[in-house]
Design an enzyme around this catalytic site. Structure first.
Site, PDB file in Angstrom:
ATOM      1  N   ARG A   1     -52.021 -28.471 -30.048  1.00 46.66           N
ATOM      2  CA  ARG A   1     -52.182 -27.221 -29.306  1.00 46.66           C
ATOM      3  C   ARG A   1     -51.695 -27.432 -27.874  1.00 46.66           C
ATOM      4  O   ARG A   1     -52.142 -28.360 -27.199  1.00 46.66           O
ATOM      5  CB  ARG A   1     -53.658 -26.804 -29.311  1.00 46.66           C
TER       6      ARG A   1
ATOM      7  N   TYR B   1     -67.990 -27.084 -24.613  1.00 47.40           N
ATOM      8  CA  TYR B   1     -68.249 -28.295 -23.830  1.00 47.40           C
ATOM      9  C   TYR B   1     -69.730 -28.534 -23.593  1.00 47.40           C
ATOM     10  O   TYR B   1     -70.190 -29.664 -23.608  1.00 47.40           O
ATOM     11  CB  TYR B   1     -67.523 -28.222 -22.477  1.00 47.40           C
TER      12      TYR B   1
ATOM     13  N   GLU C   1     -60.961 -26.551 -28.448  1.00 49.16           N
ATOM     14  CA  GLU C   1     -61.216 -27.590 -27.443  1.00 49.16           C
ATOM     15  C   GLU C   1     -62.636 -28.092 -27.576  1.00 49.16           C
ATOM     16  O   GLU C   1     -63.565 -27.320 -27.773  1.00 49.16           O
ATOM     17  CB  GLU C   1     -61.063 -27.060 -25.999  1.00 49.16           C
TER      18      GLU C   1
HETATM   19  C1  FCB Z   1     -61.395 -26.111 -20.353  1.00 52.60           C
HETATM   20  C2  FCB Z   1     -59.938 -25.831 -20.105  1.00 52.60           C
HETATM   21  C3  FCB Z   1     -59.065 -27.043 -20.187  1.00 52.60           C
HETATM   22  C4  FCB Z   1     -59.721 -28.260 -19.577  1.00 52.60           C
HETATM   23  C5  FCB Z   1     -61.119 -28.436 -20.111  1.00 52.60           C
HETATM   24  C6  FCB Z   1     -61.829 -29.642 -19.588  1.00 52.60           C
HETATM   25  O1  FCB Z   1     -62.166 -25.131 -19.762  1.00 52.60           O
HETATM   26  O2  FCB Z   1     -59.459 -24.883 -21.031  1.00 52.60           O
HETATM   27  O3  FCB Z   1     -57.841 -26.742 -19.588  1.00 52.60           O
HETATM   28  O4  FCB Z   1     -59.695 -28.173 -18.218  1.00 52.60           O
HETATM   29  O5  FCB Z   1     -61.877 -27.304 -19.831  1.00 52.60           O
END
Ligand code: FCB
Length: 449
Positions: free
Chosen positions: A84, A301, A356
């Site tokens: 990606r 995250y 992510e």
């Molecule tokens: C996300 C972003 C990515 C990176 C990660 C740690 O919010 O999409 O670009 O910075 O955090």
């Protein structure tokens, strides 16, 4: 190489599950003024004193523009089958409207060729925060016209590359563009105006809808969707105040983007708490935004831990905190996914891609080795959370680790390392971290089930 943290043998993913890694243009490409690329708001922002913690910028970054072939070799060495990345809008259309820059498109074409040679599926993001500066000079995302320009750009990418990529996402994390770019000023363009942030979030959603329509019109065979950053919001205590605040937090962050797309309306609880006269929504806008998606990208995250006390309670952090100071809380990922499934299943929730997930750690290169056991453990636990959500019936098709390699982490500069691959910025040498070997072996092991 061996790992000290044992691999979870209990995790079995379906054989067609897609494993990948993720990056974004401004964070890795460099070549800021090469081959006709126009400046973006991140060039302007990083060249403004005081905006980035270490005073750095993305002028060179990982020099991926010149080293993409080596980077694709590394991607292949990780055993993943998907990559990606984002397209820099100002590289392919320097002014954000008008003339295309063929040399810019050529770069992405070369990258796609190299990926195809290695059998790696390309997952493209159109907007990972780097608005052409010319559009910013005309009001950026506060100007409704930007949404129309974005749709033209989206259609052009879909027309040129639609048959060569697996998916195209309109936006990456519009929450960040609105709230960090316009709300608190941490990100480009650096405005501190929460009311503007509200209007921007609406224009971003509108631009998503317009782009979806425009890309469908060119009959792009790629799967089309959007990538949202999401979290569960957990009250710090059982107090009614904390609970109400947590509900509000979830509404304004997650439902604020999900509801218009999937339900065709903004969440009532959020509307009740904000002055609606402060933002302009045209009559047809929600119809444009409310369109069927082929996939939903979820970036996870950290959870939101919501406390109304003063000073606020902090999460205990049983599993520790990352180098960003973010609590390591894998359960939040399964909670989030199961919650999305429950709430939006009846509203045509498409397959979910985890676009992510990852962590920053204070990695050190010693004797040609980066021993990041903490990242291995993080990965292991978050993959278990994904598997758990799938067992509960959530349709998840892929997982992309953030990030392929260390890179320019926005206002944190180069100090925060998220990569599976360590980058020595002085020499541009790449070194696989222990976590890279672990991920490679984990994916290999999945093939034998
Ligand atoms: C996300 C972003 C990515 C990176 C990660 C740690 O919010 O999409 O670009 O910075 O955090």
């Amino acid at each position: 190489m061996t790992n000290q943290v044992s691999m979870s043998t209990a995790l079995h993913f379906p054989s067609d599950f897609t494993w990948g890694v993720a990056t974004s243009a401004y964070q890795i490409e460099g070549a800021a003024a090469v081959d006709g690329r126009g400046p973006s708001i991140w060039d302007t922002f990083t060249h403004t004193a005081g905006k980035v913690i270490d005073g750095s910028n993305g002028d060179v970054a990982c020099d991926h523009y010149h080293r993409y072939a080596e980077d694709v070799e590394n991607i292949a060495a990780l055993n993943v089958s998907a990559y990606r990345f984002s397209i820099s809008w100002s590289r392919v259309q320097p002014s954000g409207h008008g003339a295309w820059n063929e040399k810019g498109f050529d770069f992405y074409s070369r990258l796609l060729d190299k990926l195809a040679e290695k059998n790696i599926a390309a997952h493209v993001t159109l907007y990972h925060w780097d608005l052409p500066q010319v559009l910013q000079d005309n009001g950026g995302w506060l100007n409704r016209d930007t949404a129309s320009h974005f749709a033209v750009y989206a259609a052009e990418v879909a027309r040129r590359f639609g048959a060569r990529v697996a998916s195209i996402a309109t936006h990456n994390e519009p929450w960040c563009t609105a709230n960090l770019g316009y709300g608190n000023g941490q990100f480009a363009p650096g405005f501190k105006d929460p009311v503007a942030a509200l209007q921007v979030s609406h224009h971003l959603l509108l631009s998503h809808g317009l782009a979806m329509t425009a890309m469908r019109a060119v009959k792009s065979p790629a799967k089309l969707g959007i990538v949202l950053n999401q979290w569960t919001a957990m009250p710090a205590t059982d107090s009614p105040a904390d609970k109400a605040e947590a509900e509000w937090e979830y509404a304004r962050s997650v439902q604020w983007f999900m509801d218009p797309i999937f339900k065709g309306s903004y969440p009532q609880i959020a509307l009740d708490r904000m002055d609606q006269s402060l933002f302009i929504v045209f009559e047809n806008d929600l119809k444009i935004i409310h369109q069927k998606l082929d996939f939903l990208g979820v970036n996870y995250y950290v959870r939101a831990f919501v406390s109304t006390e003063n000073p606020p309670r902090k999460p205990e952090g049983k599993l520790g905190f990352t180098d960003m100071g973010w609590e390591i809380y894998p359960q939040g990922l399964s909670d989030l996914l199961i919650g999305l499934h429950r709430e939006y299943q009846e509203y045509d929730l498409p397959p979910i891609y985890i676009t992510e997930n990852g962590m920053a750690s204070a990695d050190k290169l010693e004797d040609a080795k980066v021993d990041d056991q903490i990242r291995i453990e993080y990965l292991n636990r978050h993959l278990a959370a994904v598997a758990h959500a799938m067992e509960q019936g959530v349709g998840i098709r892929s997982y992309f680790y953030w990030s392929l390699m260390d890179n320019f982490e926005w206002n944190s500069g180069y100090a925060k390392r998220f990569g599976l691959i360590y980058v020595d910025y002085a020499t541009q040498q790449r070194t696989m971290k222990e976590s890279a070997y672990w991920y490679r072996d984990f994916i290999e092991a999945q093939k034998s089930f």
